[in-house]
Scaffold this motif. Structure first.
Motif, PDB file in Angstrom:
ATOM      1  N   ILE A 203       9.597  -6.795  -2.063  1.00  0.00           N
ATOM      2  CA  ILE A 203       8.298  -7.133  -1.475  1.00  0.00           C
ATOM      3  C   ILE A 203       7.836  -5.906  -0.690  1.00  0.00           C
ATOM      4  CG2 ILE A 203       7.044  -8.673   0.068  1.00  0.00           C
ATOM      5  CD1 ILE A 203       9.336 -10.711  -0.363  1.00  0.00           C
ATOM      6  N   ILE A 204       6.631  -5.435  -1.011  1.00  0.00           N
ATOM      7  CA  ILE A 204       6.078  -4.255  -0.352  1.00  0.00           C
ATOM      8  C   ILE A 204       4.938  -4.693   0.560  1.00  0.00           C
ATOM      9  CG2 ILE A 204       5.083  -1.959  -0.690  1.00  0.00           C
ATOM     10  CD1 ILE A 204       7.847  -2.341  -2.049  1.00  0.00           C
ATOM     11  N   LYS A 205       5.024  -4.362   1.847  1.00  0.00           N
ATOM     12  CA  LYS A 205       3.965  -4.666   2.810  1.00  0.00           C
ATOM     13  C   LYS A 205       2.895  -3.591   2.686  1.00  0.00           C
ATOM     14  CE  LYS A 205       2.144  -6.550   6.567  1.00  0.00           C
ATOM     15  NZ  LYS A 205       0.936  -7.257   6.193  1.00  0.00           N
ATOM     16  N   VAL A 206       1.635  -4.033   2.485  1.00  0.00           N
ATOM     17  CA  VAL A 206       0.513  -3.093   2.345  1.00  0.00           C
ATOM     18  C   VAL A 206      -0.640  -3.543   3.237  1.00  0.00           C
ATOM     19  CG1 VAL A 206       1.130  -2.444  -0.019  1.00  0.00           C
ATOM     20  CG2 VAL A 206      -0.464  -4.313   0.349  1.00  0.00           C
ATOM     21  N   THR A 207      -1.624  -2.679   3.392  1.00  0.00           N
ATOM     22  CA  THR A 207      -2.815  -3.012   4.168  1.00  0.00           C
ATOM     23  C   THR A 207      -3.568  -4.149   3.468  1.00  0.00           C
ATOM     24  OG1 THR A 207      -2.975  -0.704   4.850  1.00  0.00           O
ATOM     25  CG2 THR A 207      -4.943  -2.071   5.159  1.00  0.00           C
ATOM     26  N   THR A 208      -3.944  -5.172   4.222  1.00  0.00           N
ATOM     27  CA  THR A 208      -4.674  -6.302   3.664  1.00  0.00           C
ATOM     28  C   THR A 208      -5.994  -5.829   3.062  1.00  0.00           C
ATOM     29  OG1 THR A 208      -3.682  -7.715   5.344  1.00  0.00           O
ATOM     30  CG2 THR A 208      -5.590  -8.603   4.206  1.00  0.00           C
ATOM     31  N   ASN A 209      -6.343  -6.388   1.915  1.00  0.00           N
ATOM     32  CA  ASN A 209      -7.545  -6.066   1.132  1.00  0.00           C
ATOM     33  C   ASN A 209      -7.480  -4.692   0.456  1.00  0.00           C
ATOM     34  OD1 ASN A 209      -8.678  -8.547   1.776  1.00  0.00           O
ATOM     35  ND2 ASN A 209      -9.678  -7.734   3.592  1.00  0.00           N
ATOM     36  N   LYS A 210      -6.346  -4.039   0.496  1.00  0.00           N
ATOM     37  CA  LYS A 210      -6.150  -2.758  -0.203  1.00  0.00           C
ATOM     38  C   LYS A 210      -5.017  -2.888  -1.215  1.00  0.00           C
ATOM     39  CE  LYS A 210      -9.210  -0.469   2.186  1.00  0.00           C
ATOM     40  NZ  LYS A 210     -10.470  -0.082   1.594  1.00  0.00           N
ATOM     41  N   GLU A 211      -4.675  -4.128  -1.578  1.00  0.00           N
ATOM     42  CA  GLU A 211      -3.550  -4.369  -2.478  1.00  0.00           C
ATOM     43  C   GLU A 211      -3.755  -3.711  -3.838  1.00  0.00           C
ATOM     44  OE1 GLU A 211      -3.891  -7.929   0.301  1.00  0.00           O
ATOM     45  OE2 GLU A 211      -5.279  -6.906  -1.030  1.00  0.00           O
ATOM     46  N   GLU A 212      -4.971  -3.810  -4.391  1.00  0.00           N
ATOM     47  CA  GLU A 212      -5.249  -3.240  -5.715  1.00  0.00           C
ATOM     48  C   GLU A 212      -5.063  -1.725  -5.709  1.00  0.00           C
ATOM     49  OE1 GLU A 212      -5.830  -4.701  -8.613  1.00  0.00           O
ATOM     50  OE2 GLU A 212      -5.762  -6.698  -7.751  1.00  0.00           O
ATOM     51  N   LYS A 213      -5.569  -1.068  -4.682  1.00  0.00           N
ATOM     52  CA  LYS A 213      -5.434   0.387  -4.591  1.00  0.00           C
ATOM     53  C   LYS A 213      -3.971   0.781  -4.446  1.00  0.00           C
ATOM     54  CE  LYS A 213     -10.010   1.478  -2.965  1.00  0.00           C
ATOM     55  NZ  LYS A 213     -10.841   2.331  -2.161  1.00  0.00           N
ATOM     56  N   ALA A 214      -3.223   0.025  -3.639  1.00  0.00           N
ATOM     57  CA  ALA A 214      -1.796   0.306  -3.454  1.00  0.00           C
ATOM     58  C   ALA A 214      -1.048   0.155  -4.776  1.00  0.00           C
ATOM     59  CB  ALA A 214      -1.206  -0.620  -2.393  1.00  0.00           C
ATOM     60  N   VAL A 215      -1.347  -0.901  -5.536  1.00  0.00           N
ATOM     61  CA  VAL A 215      -0.708  -1.122  -6.833  1.00  0.00           C
ATOM     62  C   VAL A 215      -0.990   0.060  -7.759  1.00  0.00           C
ATOM     63  CG1 VAL A 215      -0.831  -2.515  -8.945  1.00  0.00           C
ATOM     64  CG2 VAL A 215      -0.592  -3.633  -6.740  1.00  0.00           C
ATOM     65  N   ASP A 216      -2.234   0.512  -7.807  1.00  0.00           N
ATOM     66  CA  ASP A 216      -2.601   1.649  -8.665  1.00  0.00           C
ATOM     67  C   ASP A 216      -1.843   2.919  -8.276  1.00  0.00           C
ATOM     68  OD1 ASP A 216      -4.341   0.020 -10.053  1.00  0.00           O
ATOM     69  OD2 ASP A 216      -6.140   0.720  -8.989  1.00  0.00           O
ATOM     70  N   MET A 217      -1.762   3.190  -6.973  1.00  0.00           N
ATOM     71  CA  MET A 217      -1.079   4.410  -6.526  1.00  0.00           C
ATOM     72  C   MET A 217       0.427   4.351  -6.785  1.00  0.00           C
ATOM     73  SD  MET A 217      -3.077   5.624  -3.092  1.00  0.00           S
ATOM     74  CE  MET A 217      -3.173   4.061  -2.270  1.00  0.00           C
ATOM     75  N   ILE A 218       1.033   3.192  -6.552  1.00  0.00           N
ATOM     76  CA  ILE A 218       2.469   3.042  -6.809  1.00  0.00           C
ATOM     77  C   ILE A 218       2.755   3.219  -8.299  1.00  0.00           C
ATOM     78  CG2 ILE A 218       4.405   1.413  -6.775  1.00  0.00           C
ATOM     79  CD1 ILE A 218       3.057   0.186  -4.214  1.00  0.00           C
ATOM     80  N   ALA A 219       1.936   2.601  -9.143  1.00  0.00           N
ATOM     81  CA  ALA A 219       2.127   2.708 -10.598  1.00  0.00           C
ATOM     82  C   ALA A 219       1.954   4.157 -11.059  1.00  0.00           C
ATOM     83  CB  ALA A 219       1.138   1.798 -11.323  1.00  0.00           C
ATOM     84  N   ASP A 220       0.950   4.849 -10.516  1.00  0.00           N
ATOM     85  CA  ASP A 220       0.725   6.262 -10.878  1.00  0.00           C
ATOM     86  C   ASP A 220       1.934   7.119 -10.511  1.00  0.00           C
ATOM     87  OD1 ASP A 220      -1.756   5.807 -11.946  1.00  0.00           O
ATOM     88  OD2 ASP A 220      -2.880   6.545 -10.206  1.00  0.00           O
TER      89      ASP A 220
END
Length: 157
Positions: free
Chosen positions: A4-21
């Motif tokens: 489980i990765i804690k990320v900034t609320t409402n920035k989940e999509e951007k975090a997913v994209d950056m992690i995948a990249d």
């Protein structure tokens, strides 16, 4: 292993994209990154080991860190697998809208997209019939046209 990765609320999509990249560019043993519907402030990461998971998220914007323990698939199964079978709305149904800006308005169902969990309706009180797309969980069936009568009403138009 699922982390489980804690990320900034409402920035989940951007975090997913950056992690995948990052995982793709560095060839890390990270298999999947996803943001389950309804889970705010967290994303799930499947990786071979904790080291791969940490390297995938280290020092990225919006990522706050990895939550301590790993979780099993059974714990997240209800968030990941679609529950399309529970849709009981049919085309032609009269529904009440439960969310703003059309709260308490009555509408007729035109189309249902089960994959996106959306329904396209036309407001009954509107002067000009305008299709509106709404999430399935924001409508409630209040009247249903059944059997041959419903078919005749549709064909009569």
């Amino acid at each position: 292993m699922i982390f489980i990765i804690k990320v900034t609320t409402n920035k989940e999509e951007k975090a997913v994209d950056m992690i995948a990249d990052r995982a793709e560019k560095k060839g890390l043993n990270t298999y999947a990154v996803l943001r389950p519907h309804g889970l705010r402030g967290y994303v799930l990461l499947e990786a071979e080991d904790r080291e791969s998971a940490e390297e995938s998220v280290f020092n990225l914007p919006y990522v706050k860190g990895i939550i301590g323990k790993t979780i099993g698939y059974e714990e997240i199964k209800n968030m990941v697998e679609p529950s399309v079978a529970t849709v009981s709305i049919k085309e032609g149904d009269i529904v009440e809208i439960l969310a703003e800006p059309f709260k308490k308005e009555k509408a007729k169902v035109l189309r249902i997209d089960k994959q996106k969990e959306e329904v396209v309706v036309i407001l009954l009180g509107a002067v000009v019939p305008l299709p509106v797309t709404i999430k399935l969980d924001n409508v409630r069936v209040i009247r249903r046209e059944e059997g041959e009568d419903g078919e005749e009403k549709e064909n009569a138009r």
